[in-house]
Design an enzyme around this catalytic site. Sequence first.
Site, PDB file in Angstrom:
ATOM      1  CG  ASP A 109      -1.808  -1.232   1.300  1.00 18.13           C
ATOM      2  OD1 ASP A 109      -2.305  -1.661   0.252  1.00 18.13           O
ATOM      3  OD2 ASP A 109      -1.976  -1.781   2.406  1.00 18.13           O
ATOM      4  CD  GLU A 124      -9.092  -2.552  -1.839  1.00 19.00           C
ATOM      5  OE1 GLU A 124      -9.761  -2.756  -0.804  1.00 19.00           O
ATOM      6  OE2 GLU A 124      -8.292  -3.382  -2.308  1.00 19.00           O
TER       7      GLU A 124
HETATM    8  C1  6LW Z   1      -5.749  -2.197   1.921  1.00 20.73           C
HETATM    9  C2  6LW Z   1      -6.424  -2.243   0.631  1.00 20.73           C
HETATM   10  C3  6LW Z   1      -5.633  -3.270   0.030  1.00 20.73           C
HETATM   11  O1  6LW Z   1      -6.367  -1.453   2.910  1.00 20.73           O
HETATM   12  O2  6LW Z   1      -5.362  -4.211   0.953  1.00 20.73           O
HETATM   13  O3  6LW Z   1      -4.417  -4.027  -1.719  1.00 20.73           O
HETATM   14  C4  6LW Z   1      -5.708  -3.667   2.182  1.00 20.73           C
HETATM   15  N1  6LW Z   1      -5.176  -3.193  -1.143  1.00 20.73           N
HETATM   16  O4  6LW Z   1      -6.433  -1.088  -0.096  1.00 20.73           O
HETATM   17  C5  6LW Z   1      -4.706  -4.051   3.190  1.00 20.73           C
HETATM   18  O5  6LW Z   1      -3.404  -3.773   2.722  1.00 20.73           O
END
Ligand code: 6LW
Length: 521
Positions: A34, A190
Amino acid sequence: MQNIRLYLFSFVFCVIEIFAQGYENPVIPGFHPDPSVCKADDGYYLVNSSFQYFPGVPLFYSRDLVNWEQISNCLTRNSQLKLDGAGAGGGIYAPTIRYDNGTFYMITTNVSDGGRNFLVHTKDPRGEWSEPVWLEQGGIDPSLYFEDGKCYMVSNPGGYIVLCEINPMTGEQLTPSRKIWSGTGGRYPEGPHIYKKDGWYYLLISEGGTEVAHSITIARSRFIDGPYIGNPANPILTHACQAAETNQIQGTGHADIVEAEDGSWWMVCLAYRAMPGFHHILGRETFLAPVRWGKNAWPVVNGNGTISLKMDVPTLPLYPVAERPEKIDFKNEVLSSEWVHLQNPIKENYRFKNGNLRLMATPVTLNQWKSPTFVGIRQTDFDMEAATSVSLESKNAGDEAGLTIFMEFDSHYDLFLQQNNDNTKSVVLRYKLGEMEHIEKVVSLTKKADIELNIKSDISYYYFGYTVDGVYHEIGKMNTRYLSSETAGGFTGVIIGLYAVSASEKSNAFADFKYLKYKAE
Ligand code: 6LW
């Protein structure tokens, strides 16, 4: 003559500096997921998520986006970071770092402390960060965008991205949360970030989940609160495609974009280096890709939206950073910022004595989802050798101290010295795999001598052994894949830990570690 030589040398040096070419991915190897990056007056700063580890949110600095040095951690105090009960799917999720008007902000979520979003700020990123400023807008993966004295926050409450305006110093939410985009239909939209370019607001997100379908998509609007219209060429980066089906890099996603000093654009993202069967043990790592972003145009990542281990592209002038010594000793009586504990450590159990790291044993084991006496560094290479010289001071049978290949409380391989009933010691190799705990080998030591515990690895196996009087004895090997994220679960990667555990509350056992060697092969 001397002067001419000097000029020539300077000229060649400048040409090399200006036309630096090529770099290797990942730019930050090992469990560093991240990534979020920002540009400040003196270079670039980058943060990663840290889950159950303390201190939290490693902070890196670079002058060229390729060579990164860990300068500190953002969350260094218990008052900023409570990790009770946190495992590899808990604790600190994706952070964002931003620099505005002389102040650095880092915003993140602690899913093990009420799942609340908070930010910390500082004017000196090499020093301490503020106490948490708690925020009202929920969801994970919070990010900040500053414009004209205003601060906007985006996050992902599940299924879509929301935006509001906040006061970053008090945490007060100034406008209602507004849904602004739900992506292109991939699961788990996300990791949002907002940028402004040529009068457009761009909203960058991830979709597809953090496994092989992971993708980066982007939308834009003339207004910060939308409507956001997706790029017809989405996704702009993914390895869930034919072009990347044999690429070792998989799971590319969760990205952030930064404009460099020279006007070039760059993306950092997470991905993992896959082992056979799409397994991975090194965690999700930080990768770098160039971005072509013309006026009024959509950004294009590395030409075709895929990345590689060897990147044959022009870079900024390169400024390599000093490498860590292969043998880390404790003579300076400090643990550098890359060392991490499981959950909030009990500080007095970590001491320095006669140039050694002394770990005071407690009855908390490596299986208990608590904070054992444990401190470690990330495994950053498939092929590596790790070793430590340890002596165990104990009067109680069952006390132990040694090295662990730690993926999660339920998934680790431990190689340790154990105290026996008859006042002798043994070297023990033990595997913890889910519900199963297995003692693979117990070797009684016949005489008192310095012991070095040795772990070697390649992509398929860990090899365990010990060295006495300069002679290496191998005592077992075990598959790497049972520790993979796919098997163990969670979002982290392997940490090589030094630890001490006592068999009872009454034991005063401790272990002295002379060094930790870590050598990439
Ligand atoms: C993070 C989300 C994700 O909050 O995995 O790969 C989660 N993306 O954006 C945990 O790293």
